[in-house]
Every structure is written in C-alpha cells, then in structure tokens.
Design a protein around this motif. Sequence first.
Motif, mmCIF file in Angstrom:
data_model
loop_
_atom_site.group_PDB
_atom_site.id
_atom_site.type_symbol
_atom_site.label_atom_id
_atom_site.label_comp_id
_atom_site.label_asym_id
_atom_site.label_seq_id
_atom_site.Cartn_x
_atom_site.Cartn_y
_atom_site.Cartn_z
ATOM 1 N N TRP A 139 -12.366 -56.673 -40.698
ATOM 2 C CA TRP A 139 -12.699 -55.206 -40.646
ATOM 3 C C TRP A 139 -13.970 -54.730 -40.015
ATOM 4 C CZ3 TRP A 139 -9.380 -51.945 -41.877
ATOM 5 C CH2 TRP A 139 -8.227 -52.467 -42.707
ATOM 6 N N PRO A 140 -15.284 -55.606 -39.980
ATOM 7 C CA PRO A 140 -16.382 -55.122 -39.334
ATOM 8 C C PRO A 140 -16.237 -54.826 -37.870
ATOM 9 C CG PRO A 140 -17.045 -57.038 -40.705
ATOM 10 C CD PRO A 140 -15.332 -56.960 -40.745
ATOM 11 N N LEU A 141 -15.399 -55.661 -37.270
ATOM 12 C CA LEU A 141 -15.042 -55.119 -35.747
ATOM 13 C C LEU A 141 -13.982 -54.222 -35.648
ATOM 14 C CD1 LEU A 141 -14.367 -58.939 -34.214
ATOM 15 C CD2 LEU A 141 -16.266 -57.490 -33.936
ATOM 16 N N ILE A 142 -13.263 -53.839 -36.547
ATOM 17 C CA ILE A 142 -12.337 -52.428 -36.533
ATOM 18 C C ILE A 142 -13.261 -51.228 -36.569
ATOM 19 C CG2 ILE A 142 -10.614 -51.339 -37.793
ATOM 20 C CD1 ILE A 142 -9.126 -53.956 -38.669
ATOM 21 N N VAL A 143 -14.162 -51.506 -37.475
ATOM 22 C CA VAL A 143 -15.351 -50.253 -37.815
ATOM 23 C C VAL A 143 -15.953 -50.146 -36.522
ATOM 24 C CG1 VAL A 143 -17.241 -49.711 -39.070
ATOM 25 C CG2 VAL A 143 -15.439 -50.516 -40.391
ATOM 26 N N TRP A 144 -16.445 -51.213 -35.896
ATOM 27 C CA TRP A 144 -17.399 -51.336 -34.683
ATOM 28 C C TRP A 144 -16.434 -50.636 -33.483
ATOM 29 C CZ3 TRP A 144 -15.736 -53.464 -30.158
ATOM 30 C CH2 TRP A 144 -16.513 -53.269 -28.937
ATOM 31 N N ALA B 201 -16.089 -46.870 -33.980
ATOM 32 C CA ALA B 201 -17.279 -45.953 -33.558
ATOM 33 C C ALA B 201 -17.631 -46.082 -32.320
ATOM 34 C CB ALA B 201 -18.337 -46.872 -34.249
ATOM 35 N N ALA B 202 -17.128 -47.180 -31.485
ATOM 36 C CA ALA B 202 -17.560 -47.215 -29.785
ATOM 37 C C ALA B 202 -16.336 -46.291 -29.310
ATOM 38 C CB ALA B 202 -17.291 -48.615 -29.539
ATOM 39 N N ASP B 203 -15.230 -46.296 -29.658
ATOM 40 C CA ASP B 203 -14.139 -45.445 -29.198
ATOM 41 C C ASP B 203 -14.296 -43.798 -29.372
ATOM 42 O OD1 ASP B 203 -13.192 -47.658 -27.866
ATOM 43 O OD2 ASP B 203 -11.311 -47.321 -28.589
ATOM 44 N N ILE B 204 -15.204 -43.622 -30.433
ATOM 45 C CA ILE B 204 -15.796 -42.340 -30.583
ATOM 46 C C ILE B 204 -16.868 -41.744 -29.672
ATOM 47 C CG2 ILE B 204 -16.773 -40.586 -32.115
ATOM 48 C CD1 ILE B 204 -15.250 -42.097 -34.446
ATOM 49 N N ALA B 205 -17.633 -42.771 -29.508
ATOM 50 C CA ALA B 205 -19.094 -42.242 -28.614
ATOM 51 C C ALA B 205 -18.459 -42.297 -27.449
ATOM 52 C CB ALA B 205 -19.839 -43.338 -28.855
ATOM 53 N N LEU B 206 -17.713 -43.157 -26.677
ATOM 54 C CA LEU B 206 -17.464 -43.354 -25.190
ATOM 55 C C LEU B 206 -16.882 -42.119 -24.780
ATOM 56 C CD1 LEU B 206 -17.784 -45.141 -22.632
ATOM 57 C CD2 LEU B 206 -15.460 -45.810 -23.118
ATOM 58 N N GLY C 51 -24.818 -51.624 -29.574
ATOM 59 C CA GLY C 51 -25.501 -50.877 -28.235
ATOM 60 C C GLY C 51 -24.404 -50.210 -27.697
ATOM 61 N N PHE C 52 -23.130 -50.313 -27.576
ATOM 62 C CA PHE C 52 -22.040 -49.781 -26.903
ATOM 63 C C PHE C 52 -21.874 -48.509 -27.863
ATOM 64 C CE2 PHE C 52 -20.860 -54.267 -26.100
ATOM 65 C CZ PHE C 52 -20.702 -54.063 -24.642
ATOM 66 N N VAL C 53 -22.182 -48.340 -28.852
ATOM 67 C CA VAL C 53 -22.089 -47.129 -29.388
ATOM 68 C C VAL C 53 -23.285 -46.018 -29.295
ATOM 69 C CG1 VAL C 53 -22.027 -45.930 -32.094
ATOM 70 C CG2 VAL C 53 -20.947 -48.227 -31.545
ATOM 71 N N ALA C 54 -24.501 -46.686 -29.184
ATOM 72 C CA ALA C 54 -25.590 -45.811 -28.946
ATOM 73 C C ALA C 54 -25.834 -45.344 -27.517
ATOM 74 C CB ALA C 54 -27.084 -46.694 -29.419
ATOM 75 N N LEU C 55 -25.299 -46.280 -26.559
ATOM 76 C CA LEU C 55 -25.412 -46.123 -25.236
ATOM 77 C C LEU C 55 -24.870 -44.754 -24.627
ATOM 78 C CD1 LEU C 55 -26.430 -47.041 -22.360
ATOM 79 C CD2 LEU C 55 -23.850 -47.965 -22.010
ATOM 80 N N VAL D 45 -25.281 -60.055 -38.391
ATOM 81 C CA VAL D 45 -26.248 -59.973 -37.317
ATOM 82 C C VAL D 45 -25.657 -59.864 -35.871
ATOM 83 C CG1 VAL D 45 -26.765 -62.364 -37.217
ATOM 84 C CG2 VAL D 45 -28.503 -60.765 -36.749
ATOM 85 N N TYR D 46 -24.752 -60.628 -35.603
ATOM 86 C CA TYR D 46 -24.102 -60.677 -34.353
ATOM 87 C C TYR D 46 -23.316 -59.441 -33.971
ATOM 88 C CZ TYR D 46 -24.519 -65.565 -35.335
ATOM 89 O OH TYR D 46 -25.112 -67.074 -35.461
ATOM 90 N N LEU D 47 -23.329 -58.394 -34.953
ATOM 91 C CA LEU D 47 -22.643 -56.860 -34.517
ATOM 92 C C LEU D 47 -23.830 -56.270 -33.908
ATOM 93 C CD1 LEU D 47 -20.701 -56.084 -37.675
ATOM 94 C CD2 LEU D 47 -19.803 -56.946 -35.456
#
Length: 273
Positions: free
Chosen positions: A201-206, A209-214, A87-91, A80-82
Amino acid sequence: MTTVVDRRPVAFAVGTLGFIVALFVGTRLVLSAAVPSLTVDGISLVTNWLLVAVVVGLVAWLGWWGKIRLTAPVDRRALVYLVPLFGFVALPFAFGVAIPDVSLVEGVTLSGWVALLVIVVGSALGAGISEEILYRGVLLRALESKGRVFAALVTAALFALTHVSQVVFGASIGDWLVGVVLMIPMAIGLAAVAFRLGSLWPLIVWHVAADIALPLVPATIGAAATTRFVLAYLGLSLVVGLMGAWLLWQDRRVVDADEHADGSTDPLERTSG
C-alpha cells in the motif's frame, strides 16, 4: 493450486509484456471504431481502468492477496526508504505547475478542476493500483524464487518496456526510449523497497501521488527547462536505483550468511570426506 505463474515465472513475466501491449492496441482499435467521438485521453482513461480490472482479476484467480502483501501490515522502519521516492512528487513543483487541457470527447475541453479530477481518479489512481499490484506485487513475488536481484531487474525492465503502450496513445518512440532510461533505475529501487515494506500500500500511495504531480508540469516551460527537468528526474532515478542496489546487496548478504550457517553452501564441507 500450482499455476503457470509458479511453474514458469519467467515465461509468465515476459508474456505479460506482450499481453499489455496487445490489450492497449486492441482497446484503442475497438474504441476508436465503436465510439469515434472519444479522444485519445478518453480511450486512455477506459484502457487504464480495464487494466485495473484485469490485474485485480489475476490476483483473485491466483488467490495472492496475502502473497503480494495487500493484507500485510507495513514495516514502519522501512518507510524511511520512501523519502527519496517522494522527490519525484516534489520535483514538478520546482518547475511550476499548471492543469493541462483534458478532452475526453472530441470538441469538449474539460474545465480546470474537472480535468484535475480526471487526472487524479481516471489516470493516477488507476495506474497506481494496476502497476504496483502487477509489477511490485504479482510479477515480483512470482520471480522471487529466482532470487531478489533477478526479480528486481526483470520487473524493472518489464515496467519500463511495457510503457511502449504510451506510443499507442501518441507518444513518440524517442520519448518512450527516454522514459525507459528514466524508469529502469527507479523501478529497481521500487522492487527493493517493496521487499522491505512488508505491504504494497505505501508504494500504491506513492505511485498515485507521483502520477498526479507529473502531468502538472507546464507544457510551455521551454526546451532548456525541459532538459533540466529530465536531468533532475534522471538524477533522482539513479539515486533511487543505487539505494535499491544497496538494499538488494544487503538482502543477498543475509541469504548468504543463512546458507553458510546451514552448511548448505560451504565449499569445504562439500568437498570433505
């Protein structure tokens, strides 16, 4: 085996800053001389994966696959803390997206889908692996013996400061300083979440994703929209930082309660007799 990481974790963590900067500067100088046709994007891609190799080699040398939670199961309750982090991915999508021009060799601009593939595999995947393993893995666990709050603050500062390497690849000092302000609260939250997840691993996935979106935020959105984007990013970073502070405070309360129950920190007991 006792290593320098165990004996002097703070010195090791701070030394990492100098090593990473030296690695990026040295690699750019060598590649610029050896392969002059490589662009900054091309050199950055090579350096990115060189850092992955160095970090994986470090973990192998330490034998810390389990300690940094690469082999541990995920605590699903902590996922849940993810939610704020994504939001950094969606922004970026709120400001429209566009595949940027990418050129690995002078005079050759990659087509759209090839450029996107380079962003995903060449940049985001490498950064997600190396940075999470290094900062939320090796350095965070090395410093944990000093206390979780201390470990979170130091790794957050190092995470932001070592991005001075971006200046090596053309970013301005001003852009880097803005990045430091944006990244430190976020990195405190990342450290706190890393302690809770049980697995890296969840933080690696996040991170991937964030570095793709930015990079997909259009470069032509204009000054006003850029300001709104930076402020929105800062707001998200502060929210994540506050969440991290709350989680670390909760962790501190648990430690204090355990120590008090053991009688090891009870001032009345220490002064009695």
